[in-house]
Design an enzyme around this catalytic site. Structure first.
Site, PDB file in Angstrom:
ATOM      1  N   ASP A  35       0.833  -1.209   0.000  1.00 23.81           N
ATOM      2  CA  ASP A  35       0.000   0.000   0.000  1.00 23.81           C
ATOM      3  C   ASP A  35       0.863   1.253   0.000  1.00 23.81           C
ATOM      4  O   ASP A  35       1.992   1.247   0.492  1.00 23.81           O
ATOM      5  CB  ASP A  35      -0.918  -0.027   1.246  1.00 23.81           C
ATOM      6  CG  ASP A  35      -2.094   0.922   1.104  1.00 23.81           C
ATOM      7  OD1 ASP A  35      -2.352   1.412  -0.013  1.00 23.81           O
ATOM      8  OD2 ASP A  35      -2.760   1.182   2.126  1.00 23.81           O
ATOM      9  N   GLY A  36       0.314   2.318  -0.580  1.00 21.90           N
ATOM     10  CA  GLY A  36       0.976   3.622  -0.523  1.00 21.90           C
ATOM     11  C   GLY A  36       1.559   4.092  -1.843  1.00 21.90           C
ATOM     12  O   GLY A  36       2.278   5.099  -1.875  1.00 21.90           O
ATOM     13  N   ARG A  39       0.197   7.707  -2.689  1.00 21.28           N
ATOM     14  CA  ARG A  39       0.793   8.753  -1.844  1.00 21.28           C
ATOM     15  C   ARG A  39       2.261   8.976  -2.191  1.00 21.28           C
ATOM     16  O   ARG A  39       2.748  10.097  -2.182  1.00 21.28           O
ATOM     17  CB  ARG A  39       0.643   8.362  -0.354  1.00 21.28           C
ATOM     18  CG  ARG A  39      -0.705   8.743   0.217  1.00 21.28           C
ATOM     19  CD  ARG A  39      -0.978   8.033   1.502  1.00 21.28           C
ATOM     20  NE  ARG A  39      -1.370   6.643   1.265  1.00 21.28           N
ATOM     21  CZ  ARG A  39      -1.455   5.717   2.205  1.00 21.28           C
ATOM     22  NH1 ARG A  39      -1.133   6.021   3.456  1.00 21.28           N
ATOM     23  NH2 ARG A  39      -1.841   4.502   1.900  1.00 21.28           N
ATOM     24  N   ASN A  83     -11.033  -2.392  -5.357  1.00 17.40           N
ATOM     25  CA  ASN A  83     -10.231  -1.513  -6.238  1.00 17.40           C
ATOM     26  C   ASN A  83     -10.869  -1.328  -7.624  1.00 17.40           C
ATOM     27  O   ASN A  83     -10.535  -0.380  -8.344  1.00 17.40           O
ATOM     28  CB  ASN A  83      -8.804  -2.033  -6.400  1.00 17.40           C
ATOM     29  CG  ASN A  83      -7.949  -1.897  -5.156  1.00 17.40           C
ATOM     30  OD1 ASN A  83      -7.048  -2.695  -4.915  1.00 17.40           O
ATOM     31  ND2 ASN A  83      -8.201  -0.879  -4.334  1.00 17.40           N
ATOM     32  N   TRP A  84     -11.828  -2.206  -8.000  1.00 21.97           N
ATOM     33  CA  TRP A  84     -12.531  -2.010  -9.284  1.00 21.97           C
ATOM     34  C   TRP A  84     -13.276  -0.675  -9.301  1.00 21.97           C
ATOM     35  O   TRP A  84     -13.573  -0.154 -10.384  1.00 21.97           O
ATOM     36  CB  TRP A  84     -13.547  -3.130  -9.536  1.00 21.97           C
ATOM     37  CG  TRP A  84     -12.956  -4.459  -9.904  1.00 21.97           C
ATOM     38  CD1 TRP A  84     -13.013  -5.613  -9.172  1.00 21.97           C
ATOM     39  CD2 TRP A  84     -12.255  -4.799 -11.112  1.00 21.97           C
ATOM     40  NE1 TRP A  84     -12.365  -6.634  -9.845  1.00 21.97           N
ATOM     41  CE2 TRP A  84     -11.904  -6.166 -11.034  1.00 21.97           C
ATOM     42  CE3 TRP A  84     -11.874  -4.078 -12.255  1.00 21.97           C
ATOM     43  CZ2 TRP A  84     -11.199  -6.824 -12.045  1.00 21.97           C
ATOM     44  CZ3 TRP A  84     -11.173  -4.734 -13.258  1.00 21.97           C
ATOM     45  CH2 TRP A  84     -10.844  -6.086 -13.150  1.00 21.97           C
ATOM     46  N   ARG A 209      -4.914  -1.775   8.876  1.00 20.79           N
ATOM     47  CA  ARG A 209      -6.154  -2.535   8.684  1.00 20.79           C
ATOM     48  C   ARG A 209      -5.897  -3.675   7.710  1.00 20.79           C
ATOM     49  O   ARG A 209      -4.874  -3.715   7.036  1.00 20.79           O
ATOM     50  CB  ARG A 209      -7.302  -1.630   8.199  1.00 20.79           C
ATOM     51  CG  ARG A 209      -6.969  -0.832   6.952  1.00 20.79           C
ATOM     52  CD  ARG A 209      -8.173   0.003   6.479  1.00 20.79           C
ATOM     53  NE  ARG A 209      -7.772   0.913   5.430  1.00 20.79           N
ATOM     54  CZ  ARG A 209      -7.403   2.197   5.622  1.00 20.79           C
ATOM     55  NH1 ARG A 209      -7.404   2.699   6.840  1.00 20.79           N
ATOM     56  NH2 ARG A 209      -7.044   2.949   4.612  1.00 20.79           N
ATOM     57  N   SER A 211      -8.244  -4.692   5.263  1.00 29.31           N
ATOM     58  CA  SER A 211      -8.831  -4.397   3.947  1.00 29.31           C
ATOM     59  C   SER A 211      -9.261  -5.650   3.175  1.00 29.31           C
ATOM     60  O   SER A 211      -8.961  -5.800   1.998  1.00 29.31           O
ATOM     61  CB  SER A 211      -7.851  -3.562   3.090  1.00 29.31           C
ATOM     62  OG  SER A 211      -7.565  -2.341   3.718  1.00 29.31           O
ATOM     63  N   GLU A 222       1.103 -13.039  12.718  1.00 26.73           N
ATOM     64  CA  GLU A 222       1.698 -11.870  13.371  1.00 26.73           C
ATOM     65  C   GLU A 222       1.595 -10.718  12.377  1.00 26.73           C
ATOM     66  O   GLU A 222       1.893 -10.878  11.191  1.00 26.73           O
ATOM     67  CB  GLU A 222       3.172 -12.132  13.700  1.00 26.73           C
ATOM     68  CG  GLU A 222       3.390 -13.237  14.711  1.00 26.73           C
ATOM     69  CD  GLU A 222       2.795 -12.911  16.082  1.00 26.73           C
ATOM     70  OE1 GLU A 222       2.772 -11.722  16.455  1.00 26.73           O
ATOM     71  OE2 GLU A 222       2.352 -13.852  16.770  1.00 26.73           O
TER      72      GLU A 222
HETATM   73  C1  IPE Z   1      -5.615  -2.719  -0.196  1.00 18.97           C
HETATM   74  O1  IPE Z   1      -5.165  -1.415  -0.413  1.00 18.97           O
HETATM   75  C2  IPE Z   1      -5.625  -3.475  -1.481  1.00 18.97           C
HETATM   76  C3  IPE Z   1      -4.316  -3.681  -2.083  1.00 18.97           C
HETATM   77  C4  IPE Z   1      -3.163  -3.436  -1.531  1.00 18.97           C
HETATM   78  C5  IPE Z   1      -4.338  -4.260  -3.395  1.00 18.97           C
HETATM   79  P1  IPE Z   1      -6.204  -0.210  -0.541  1.00 18.97           P
HETATM   80  O2  IPE Z   1      -5.417   1.026  -0.625  1.00 18.97           O
HETATM   81  O3  IPE Z   1      -7.182  -0.476  -1.610  1.00 18.97           O
HETATM   82  O4  IPE Z   1      -6.966  -0.319   0.871  1.00 18.97           O
HETATM   83  P2  IPE Z   1      -7.857   0.726   1.660  1.00 18.97           P
HETATM   84  O5  IPE Z   1      -8.965   1.137   0.756  1.00 18.97           O
HETATM   85  O6  IPE Z   1      -6.984   1.889   2.015  1.00 18.97           O
HETATM   86  O7  IPE Z   1      -8.317  -0.010   2.868  1.00 18.97           O
HETATM   87  C1  IPE Z   2      -1.539   0.216  -3.358  1.00 16.44           C
HETATM   88  O1  IPE Z   2      -1.311   1.595  -3.403  1.00 16.44           O
HETATM   89  C2  IPE Z   2      -1.798  -0.369  -4.733  1.00 16.44           C
HETATM   90  C3  IPE Z   2      -3.209  -0.779  -4.950  1.00 16.44           C
HETATM   91  C4  IPE Z   2      -4.145  -0.767  -4.053  1.00 16.44           C
HETATM   92  C5  IPE Z   2      -3.547  -1.233  -6.287  1.00 16.44           C
HETATM   93  P1  IPE Z   2      -2.516   2.627  -3.426  1.00 16.44           P
HETATM   94  O2  IPE Z   2      -2.890   2.885  -4.836  1.00 16.44           O
HETATM   95  O3  IPE Z   2      -3.626   2.159  -2.552  1.00 16.44           O
HETATM   96  O4  IPE Z   2      -1.823   3.914  -2.801  1.00 16.44           O
HETATM   97  P2  IPE Z   2      -2.452   4.933  -1.758  1.00 16.44           P
HETATM   98  O5  IPE Z   2      -2.950   4.125  -0.598  1.00 16.44           O
HETATM   99  O6  IPE Z   2      -3.550   5.648  -2.455  1.00 16.44           O
HETATM  100  O7  IPE Z   2      -1.320   5.819  -1.377  1.00 16.44           O
HETATM  101 MG    MG Z   3      -4.051   2.404  -0.598  1.00 16.95          MG
END
Ligand code: IPE
Ligand code: IPE
Ligand code: MG
Length: 262
Positions: A35-36, A39, A83-84, A209, A211, A222
């Site tokens: 994730d991230g 950002r 994510n869709w 979390r 998710s 863990e």
């Molecule tokens: C969780 O990340 C799904 C993946 C890493 C593919 P998200 O960025 O979609 O999760 P939320 O919406 O912040 O919980």
């Molecule tokens: C994780 O990064 C990749 C996917 C969920 C596909 P994000 O796209 O969720 O990045 P942030 O959370 O918006 O920074």
């Molecule tokens: Mg994210």
């Protein structure tokens, strides 16, 4: 005072961290919520997609690091059912990135003994993605050093519902009796069938979390959270997570005394 490489997120020597890992207690299965990316890109004034493409290097590093220390299963949350609902342009770009990455990484996967696998509703992926995945899965099928599972169009509730329906049908049609329904059968009807549960779940970007990831399977995992954004995640971060895991006492409901006197 010496920096603590586990709780301190400053860069530490990768080799030094790896040397501290006890090879006898490496998790068999590590799951990662990557994730991230968005950002990371926005911080440098770039489009979110730049974050996704820079996340590919982190996937490679994590895979190599996991292989080096003898992890048998690495499961990466790459695209959730939820994510869709992101903007179409982002979804399309992620699907394109998946295809180009599968093509460019295939040779490396084979060189490193990586067997590719997927979980999730892959039927809902665009045809180009499905065929690239199928091809990569077939071409890596004989590798046996590590299994890399990509969770694509995956959500834990989706797979739990699918499992409940499949067991329900078999009960209704007499293929199963009520006494057959136990944890083992549930394990067998989930998409992770045949894999050990993850002992360690990592999430990057500071979010704490799950998710909708592997809800049944992480019952006793863990959890390791890091503020590092996914495109910055390197081998040393994986080693830090494993070292932290090895410091913990996994009690599974017992008392600490029971574990030490057993
Ligand atoms: C969780 O990340 C799904 C993946 C890493 C593919 P998200 O960025 O979609 O999760 P939320 O919406 O912040 O919980
Ligand atoms: C994780 O990064 C990749 C996917 C969920 C596909 P994000 O796209 O969720 O990045 P942030 O959370 O918006 O920074
Ligand atoms: Mg994210």
């Amino acid at each position: 005072m010496e920096a603590d490489p586990v709780t301190d997120h400053r860069p530490a020597s990768e080799l030094e961290l790896r040397a501290r890992i006890d090879p006898a207690r490496v998790p068999r299965h590590i799951a990662v919520i990557m994730d991230g990316n968005g950002r990371w890109a926005q911080k440098q004034g770039e489009h979110r997609l730049v974050g996704h493409s820079n996340g590919v290097r982190s996937v490679r590093e994590t895979l190599v690091a996991a292989t080096e220390i003898g992890v048998e299963y690495l499961t990466l949350y790459a695209f959730s059912t939820e994510n869709w609902s992101r903007p179409k342009a982002e979804v399309d770009a992620l699907m394109d990135l998946l295809v180009s990455t599968l093509v460019s990484e295939l040779e490396g996967l084979n060189e490193n003994g990586v067997r590719l696998h997927t979980i999730g509703d892959t039927d809902s992926l665009p045809p180009g993605c499905r065929s690239a995945l199928l091809q990569a899965i077939q071409r890596t099928a004989k590798n046996d050093r590590i299994t890399l599972t990509l969770a694509l169009s995956y959500s834990a509730r989706w797979e739990i519902l699918r499992m409940v329906r499949s067991i329900g049908q078999d009960l209704r049609d007499g293929r199963l009796e009520m006494h057959d329904v136990g944890e083992k059968l549930v394990d067998e009807r989930l998409s992770t069938q045949g894999m050990p549960d993850p002992e360690l779940l990592i999430r990057t970007s500071g979010e704490q979390r799950i998710s909708n990831f592997l809800l049944w399977q992480v019952a006793y995992a863990e959890l390791w959270f890091t503020p590092v954004l996914w495109p910055d995640f390197r081998k040393e971060h994986l080693f830090q997570a494993v070292l932290d895991y090895q410091r913990r006492e996994r009690r599974f409901g017992l008392t600490s005394d029971q574990l030490t006197t057993a």
